[in-house]
Design a protein around this motif. Structure first.
Motif, PDB file in Angstrom:
ATOM      1  N   UNK A 374     -14.774  -0.907   4.368  1.00 12.22           N
ATOM      2  CA  UNK A 374     -14.834   0.335   5.148  1.00 12.22           C
ATOM      3  C   UNK A 374     -14.163   1.480   4.389  1.00 12.22           C
ATOM      4  N   UNK A 375     -13.132   1.173   3.605  1.00 14.73           N
ATOM      5  CA  UNK A 375     -12.472   2.216   2.823  1.00 14.73           C
ATOM      6  C   UNK A 375     -13.362   2.660   1.668  1.00 14.73           C
ATOM      7  N   UNK A 376     -14.081   1.708   1.062  1.00 16.60           N
ATOM      8  CA  UNK A 376     -15.035   2.067   0.003  1.00 16.60           C
ATOM      9  C   UNK A 376     -16.148   2.953   0.562  1.00 16.60           C
ATOM     10  N   UNK A 377     -16.623   2.624   1.765  1.00 17.03           N
ATOM     11  CA  UNK A 377     -17.647   3.450   2.413  1.00 17.03           C
ATOM     12  C   UNK A 377     -17.099   4.853   2.685  1.00 17.03           C
ATOM     13  N   UNK A 413      -9.019   4.242   8.592  1.00 13.43           N
ATOM     14  CA  UNK A 413     -10.026   4.617   7.610  1.00 13.43           C
ATOM     15  C   UNK A 413     -11.423   4.651   8.217  1.00 13.43           C
ATOM     16  N   UNK A 414     -11.646   3.876   9.278  1.00 12.82           N
ATOM     17  CA  UNK A 414     -12.914   3.967  10.006  1.00 12.82           C
ATOM     18  C   UNK A 414     -13.049   5.337  10.666  1.00 12.82           C
ATOM     19  N   UNK A 415     -11.956   5.804  11.272  1.00 10.98           N
ATOM     20  CA  UNK A 415     -11.966   7.130  11.890  1.00 10.98           C
ATOM     21  C   UNK A 415     -12.215   8.206  10.835  1.00 10.98           C
ATOM     22  N   UNK A 416     -11.562   8.064   9.675  1.00  8.77           N
ATOM     23  CA  UNK A 416     -11.765   9.037   8.594  1.00  8.77           C
ATOM     24  C   UNK A 416     -13.201   8.990   8.086  1.00  8.77           C
TER      25      UNK A 416
END
Length: 592
Positions: A374-377, A413-416
Motif C-alpha cells: 500500500x505504501x508503494x502504491x 498510508x492508505x489514507x494518504x
C-alpha cells in the motif's frame, strides 16, 4: 441642451490617436510575452485572448470619419487604463515569483460564489499541508514534490529563477521578516531539498542564472507564438487554411471534433497538417541567438535511466508474483523504497508493469507485505499518469479495506494514498461509492496525530464532490472536526475549518454544524486566532449567514461585529473581503 452639446464635444485627432496607440501597445506587448506561471496559465491566456478580441474594435475606431464625443472618449480612456493594468498583471504572472503567485491565488480562490469544486482549492490544500507539517515522512515529502511539479519549480534552473524573483519581491516590499515572506523562503528551500540543491540564504545568494536579466525582458516575436496557446512553438505545422499552429495544440482541436480553423473559423477542406520547416528553423535560430530555451514536453522532462536500473526493476516486478513468501516480501519492500526516491523511478516502475501485481498484493494476509504494497502504491500515485492506472486495476476498494483493518502505519498510508488518488475527479466519485469515507472519518476521530492529518487531507479532497459532502455528513464527520477545533495543539484548525466551509455549502451540512456552540467557536477564532484561523472562520460564518440570517444574529450576540471591524483594518486580504461581506449581511439583516 447645453449639457447634451457638452457631452458631444469632439476630441482632437491627436488625442484619439495617442489613446489608440497606447491600447495597441498594451495588447501587442502581452501577446509577445513568454510562458506564464502554471498556476495562472489558464486565466492569463484567457485574459490575453480577450484583449486581442478588442483589436477589430480599435481598428474600427481608428478609421472613423466622425468625431468622438467627450463621453465616448472618457469610456475609451477607461478601457485604455484597464488594458494597461492587465498588461502589468500579465507581466507579473510572466516574471514574478511562482510561490508568491500561488499564495495570491490561495487567498482569492473563493472570491466567486460557489467556486469551491476546483483544482485551485486542491493546490491551496497542498500548500496548507506543506506549511503545517514538520515531520520528515514519505507522504509529506511526496506532497512537497507534487506541489513543486504543479507550479513548475522542480528543476535547478527554475529554482534559481525563483530565488531571484523572491529576492526582488523582498526588495519591493522592504521587509525581510514578515511571516508570509518567511513561509515562501521555507517552501523554496523544501523544493531545493527535493531537487538535491544546496540550501543557501535566499536573500544573500549570489547565484544568478545565465542571461537572467535578458531572458526576463525578452520579447518573443509574435509570429513564433501558437494562436491557440499563445506559447512559442516547438513543432509548427500548417493546416488547410494556411495558418500555422503548434502540432499538439491543433491536433487536440481536431480530436475534439472541430472541422474549422481555430484562428479564422473557416471550414477546412481537409484535416491534414504539414510541418512548417521554414518557421521552425527561424524559431531555432532566434532561440540560439537569444539563449532562449524552448519549453520541453512533459513526457520528455524525465531523465533516462540506466539499463541496469531497468533490468533490476523488471526483475523485482517478476518477483512480486513469486510463490515464495520471502521473495515477494523482499521484492515489494525494494519497490517501495525505489518508488520513494524520485519521479523517474515511479514512471519506470509503472512502465515495467508493477501496478497490477502490487494491487493484487493489497489483500494479502501477511501484514508486512500488505504494508509495503500500500505504501508503494501511495508512492507511485504521486505521478499523475499513475493515478488512473492504479484506480483502473481496482486498487481503491482494496486500499479502503486496509484503511479499515490494517496496521497503524498501513492505515495512515492508505489514507494518504486515497488523498493522492482523489486528485482525479473520477476517483473522488469511486472512493465515495466504495464506502471510503466512513473509515476516513473513523481515522480522523480515533487515529494517531499522523493518522488524523492524513485523514483530514483526504476528506477535504473528497468533500470537493457534492455527493461526498452528504456521505461525510452521514458518516459523522462533524464531531471529529469540532474536536480538532477544540484541540488547537494538534495544529489542524485551518484544515478543519476548510472542510467545514465545504460542508456549509450543503443544506444538511449547515443543519449539522449550525449550532450555537459552533457559532461561538467561530467568533472566538475570529477574535483571537492566527491570521489564517481568522480568515477561515470568517469565510465559514459568511457561508452560513448568507443562507440563514439566524447564524448572523447568533454571531452578533457573541460580539462578532467589533472583531469584523478589526479584520477589515488589519486582516489578510481575503479576511478583509469576507469581513466586509459579513458586515454588509449584518447591515441588511438590521433593515429587515
Amino acid at each position: 441642451m447645453e449639457e447634451e452639446n457638452e457631452n458631444f464635444a469632439p476630441s482632437s485627432p491627436q488625442e484619439i490617436d495617442n489613446v489608440i496607440q497606447e491600447m495597441l501597445s498594451a495588447i501587442e506587448s502581452v501577446a509577445q510575452l513568454g510562458d506564464y506561471r502554471r498556476t495562472q496559465k489558464k486565466e492569463c491566456y484567457g485574459l490575453v485572448r480577450r484583449m486581442k478580441l478588442l483589436l477589430p474594435l480599435i481598428d474600427e475606431i481608428r478609421e472613423l470619419d466622425t468625431p468622438i464625443s467627450e463621453t465616448n472618449m472618457a469610456a475609451l480612456c477607461n478601457l485604455k487604463k484597464a488594458l494597461v493594468v492587465a498588461k502589468k498583471l500579465l507581466k507579473l504572472c510572466n516574471e514574478g515569483s511562482k510561490i508568491y503567485l500561488v499564495e495570491l491565488m490561495c487567498l482569492q480562490l473563493r472570491r466567486a460564489k460557489r467556486r469551491t469544486d476546483t483544482q485551485d482549492i486542491e493546490l491551496a490544500m497542498d500548500m496548507m499541508v506543506v506549511f503545517s507539517k514538520n515531520e520528515d515522512r514519505n507522504a509529506d515529502i511526496a506532497i512537497v514534490e507534487r506541489l513543486a511539479k504543479k507550479i513548475n519549480l522542480h528543476t535547478t534552473e527554475d529554482l534559481k529563477y525563483e530565488t531571484i524573483a523572491i529576492r526582488n519581491l523582498v526588495k519591493e516590499r522592504g521587509s525581510q521578516s514578515s511571516e508570509s515572506i518567511q513561509q515562501m523562503i521555507d517552501l523554496l528551500n523544501k523544493f531545493k531539498q527535493v531537487a538535491g540543491m544546496e540550501i543557501t540564504n535566499v536573500l544573500d545568494d549570489p547565484i544568478v542564472p545565465k542571461m537572467l536579466g535578458k531572458s526576463l525582458s525578452l520579447v518573443i516575436p509574435h509570429e513564433f507564438l501558437c494562436p491557440i496557446t499563445l506559447e512559442i512553438m516547438r513543432d509548427p505545422v500548417i493546416i488547410a487554411s494556411g495558418q500555422t499552429f503548434e502540432r499538439e495544440s491543433v491536433q487536440k482541436w481536431f480530436d475534439s471534433n472541430h472541422r474549422t480553423c481555430p484562428k479564422t473559423r473557416q471550414t477546412l477542406a481537409h484535416l491534414s497538417i504539414a510541418p512548417n520547416y521554414a518557421l521552425k528553423n527561424l524559431i531555432l535560430q532566434w532561440c540560439e541567438k537569444n539563449n532562449f530555451k524552448l519549453p520541453k514536453k512533459d513526457d520528455s522532462e524525465t531523465s533516462e535511466c540506466t539499463a541496469e536500473q531497468k533490468e533490476e526493476i523488471v526483475s523485482l516486478v517478476e518477483q512480486l508474483s513469486s510463490s515464495k513468501l520471502e521473495v515477494q516480501k523482499e521484492a515489494v519492500r525494494k519497490i517501495r523504497l525505489l518508488s520513494k526516491e524520485n519521479p523517474e523511478n515511479r514512471i519506470l516502475i509503472a512502465d515495467c508493469g508493477a501496478i497490477p501485481p502490487l494491487v493484487q498484493l493489497l489483500p494479502y494476509p501477511d501484514s508486512k507485505i500488505l504494508e509495503h504494497a500500500v505504501t508503494a502504491v501511495l508512492n507511485l500515485s504521486i505521478d499523475e499518469s499513475n493515478k488512473r492506472l492504479i484506480a483502473q486495476q481496482g486498487a481503491i476498494p482494496a486500499i479502503i479495506e486496509i484503511l479499515q483493518s490494517g496496521s497503524t502505519e498501513a492505515r495512515e498510508n492508505s489514507a494518504a494514498a486515497l488523498f493522492s488518488l482523489s486528485m482525479l475527479d473520477e476517483n473522488k466519485i469511486t472512493i465515495g461509492l466504495s464506502d471510503g469515507i466512513p473509515p476516513l472519518v473513523d481515522l480522523l476521530q480515533n487515529g494517531t496525530i499522523r493518522g488524523k492529518k492524513d485523514a483530514v487531507t483526504a476528506l477535504f479532497n473528497l468533500s470537493l464532490n457534492q455527493a461526498n459532502k452528504a456521505r461525510a455528513i452521514d458518516a459523522g464527520i462533524v464531531l471529529p472536526l469540532m474536536n480538532l477545533l477544540e484541540e488547537r495543539n494538534l495544529g489542524m484548525v485551518d484544515e478543519a475549518l476548510s472542510i467545514l466551509l465545504l460542508l456549509a455549502t450543503h443544506p444538511e451540512g449547515r443543519h449539522k454544524i449550525g449550532q450555537l456552540s459552533f457559532i461561538e467557536t467561530l467568533v472566538e477564532y475570529i477574535r483571537e486566532g492566527t491570521p489564517k484561523n481568522k480568515e477561515c472562520a470568517t469565510a465559514v460564518l459568511l457561508e452560513l449567514g448568507a443562507n440563514n440570517s439566524s447564524f448572523i444574529l447568533a454571531a452578533l450576540q457573541y460580539g462578532v461585529y467589533e472583531h469584523l471591524i478589526q479584520l477589515t483594518e488589519g486582516g489578510t486580504s481575503r479576511a478583509q473581503r469576507k469581513a466586509n461581506a459579513l458586515l454588509q449581511l449584518i447591515s441588511k439583516s438590521e433593515h429587515l
